[in-house]
Every structure is written in C-alpha cells, then in structure tokens.
Write an enzyme that holds these catalytic residues in place. Sequence first.
Site, PDB file in Angstrom:
ATOM      1  N   LYS A   1       3.944  -8.673   1.140  1.00 53.58           N
ATOM      2  CA  LYS A   1       3.194  -9.420   2.358  1.00 53.58           C
ATOM      3  C   LYS A   1       1.487  -9.129   2.559  1.00 53.58           C
ATOM      4  CE  LYS A   1       5.936  -6.983   5.271  1.00 53.58           C
ATOM      5  NZ  LYS A   1       6.664  -5.982   4.718  1.00 53.58           N
TER       6      LYS A   1
ATOM      7  N   ARG B   1       8.457  -7.128  14.062  1.00 54.01           N
ATOM      8  CA  ARG B   1       9.711  -6.295  12.727  1.00 54.01           C
ATOM      9  C   ARG B   1      11.343  -5.706  13.379  1.00 54.01           C
ATOM     10  NH1 ARG B   1       5.916  -3.240   8.912  1.00 54.01           N
ATOM     11  NH2 ARG B   1       7.407  -2.216   7.667  1.00 54.01           N
TER      12      ARG B   1
ATOM     13  N   ARG C   1      13.469   2.970   4.568  1.00 57.62           N
ATOM     14  CA  ARG C   1      12.349   1.574   5.011  1.00 57.62           C
ATOM     15  C   ARG C   1      13.345   0.333   4.876  1.00 57.62           C
ATOM     16  NH1 ARG C   1       7.533   2.911   2.011  1.00 57.62           N
ATOM     17  NH2 ARG C   1       6.951   0.467   2.896  1.00 57.62           N
TER      18      ARG C   1
ATOM     19  N   ARG D   1       0.738   6.079  -1.205  1.00 55.89           N
ATOM     20  CA  ARG D   1       0.470   6.260   0.337  1.00 55.89           C
ATOM     21  C   ARG D   1       1.825   7.634   1.031  1.00 55.89           C
ATOM     22  NH1 ARG D   1       1.952   0.107   3.199  1.00 55.89           N
ATOM     23  NH2 ARG D   1       3.883   1.217   3.560  1.00 55.89           N
TER      24      ARG D   1
ATOM     25  N   ARG E   1       2.803   1.690  -6.801  1.00 57.31           N
ATOM     26  CA  ARG E   1       1.407   1.400  -5.612  1.00 57.31           C
ATOM     27  C   ARG E   1       0.662   1.910  -5.919  1.00 57.31           C
ATOM     28  NH1 ARG E   1       2.918  -1.560  -0.583  1.00 57.31           N
ATOM     29  NH2 ARG E   1       4.143   0.240   0.502  1.00 57.31           N
TER      30      ARG E   1
END
Length: 213
Positions: A13, A88, A171, A160, A127
Amino acid sequence: MKIVMLGAPGAGKGTQAEKIAAEYGLPHISTGDIFRKNIKEGTDLGKEAKGYMDAGKLVPDELTVRMLLDRVSGDDCRGGYILDGFPRTIPQAEALDGELKKLGEDIDFAIDVEVPDENIVKRMSGRRACPKCGATYHLEFIPPKKEGICDECGAELTIRDDDKPETVKKRLDVYHDQTQPLIEFYEKKGVLHTVDGTADVSDVFEAIKNILK
Ligand code: AP5
Ligand code: MG
C-alpha cells in the site's frame, strides 16, 4: 480525487501510494507513518500508540479517527488525497463517510492490493524504511543503490519495530478479522477495484494508473 488503499500489512500500500502521490500531485496520508513520526518525537499520541503497534494490534478507533479527520481538513487536502492504512475498521470507514457526507463528497476509488499471506512474511522480513523521508525498500526485491542508505535523502535505513515474524502474524490476524470486511463495504459503494499485488512494483502501478484514468 480521493483514494483509499486497502490490503494486508505488507501488501505494498505504502509503496504504491507514494508513486500515486508523485504522479497525481496528491498528499499521501499514512496513519502508520503519522503514528511512527509521533513515536519518534515522543509526543503523547506516540506514547499511546506505541504499545498497540508493537503488539501488532490496532490503535483505538477514537484516537485514530480524530487524528485522521484533523489531517484531511488541512488546506493541502482540498484537491483530494490518498489514504494508506486508513480506514482499517468499519467504524473508521463510517466515521470518514459521515464527515465526507457533510461536505457533499465521497471516496472515488478504493484500491485493494491483493497479496496472499504466504508472501507477506517474506516481504516484511526484508523491508527497510527511511526514518527521515519515509521511502521503503526491500533487501531482495527493491534494494537501495547503496546498502543501508536511502536513495532519496541519504539517511540510514531502519527496520520497523513491528516487522518481527510473530508480530507480522498477529497483524495478519487482525487484518483478516477487522480490516478485510472493508472490501465488501467499498464494493457496495461501487468504488472497489482490485489489483494483483504479487506482480512487480511497476506492473502494480500500471494497473492502478489504468483504474484511475
Ligand atoms: P501501517 O504502517 O499502516 O502498517 P501496515 O498496514 O501493516 O502496512 P505496512 O506499512 O506494513 O505495509 P504496506 O502495505 O504499506 O507495504 P509496503 O509498501 O511497505 O500500520 C502500522 C501499525 O499502526 C498498525 O499495525 C496499527 O497498530 C497502527 N495503525 C495504523 N493505521 C491504523 C488505523 N487506521 N487504525 C488503527 N491502528 C492503525 O511494502 C512491504 C514490503 O514489500 C517493502 O519492503 C516493499 O519494498 C516490498 N514490496 C512492495 N511492493 C512489492 C512488490 N510488488 N514486489 C515485491 N516487493 C514489494
Ligand atoms: Mg505502509
């Protein structure tokens, strides 16, 4: 033009929202980025959000909605915006709708970036993000030109806090439980579009541009 990006954590996203923002000159509003900025700056909002985020849970709707509605009331949002990571939950989507209705406006496009759960954990573990300008990389798929350094601004890339495999799994559960119902919500409004998020970043972007034109 008002766009909502839907998709699981790690679907891409943020990666796509950044490209859409540059192409169409719209502000890219990521609630996750706003929370992370507040955590870094040690604000009260950041202190409150951090516990939820590190546990892979959602920050309470009340807090998130207030923050988001404040952000989209900014002057730079008059010509539209791209929401990444908001709404969300159904209550968040309803709160946004209610606010837009008062202005006689509506969301024009909801773009669901589809990626199966199997691919997600791999994406998250690779990431790397720039804490300064927010650019996102992947060690294998989208490496920076110089290892560990942001191409855009030269800052040192970071991992992160919520990208640990256990947290990613949590998540994903939260996503399926609370966020996936939004697909039907926007489908009913007639603004839902789906793209295959497993394709290359540039192919996903082409598919999105075709939807927006
Ligand atoms: P947030 O920051 O929104 O995280 P998220 O939704 O879990 O999504 P991510 O940012 O992890 O993934 P992404 O889809 O943006 O993917 P990316 O482009 O980085 O939220 C974090 C937390 O904040 C939440 O858990 C919650 O606690 C809180 N929060 C935020 N909003 C909230 C709200 N509205 N209500 C309540 N709480 C909220 O891509 C992932 C990786 O894959 C990158 O390394 C990228 O380089 C790579 N990649 C991207 N596209 C491709 C591709 N096509 N091929 C290969 N690799 C790719
Ligand atoms: Mg993101």
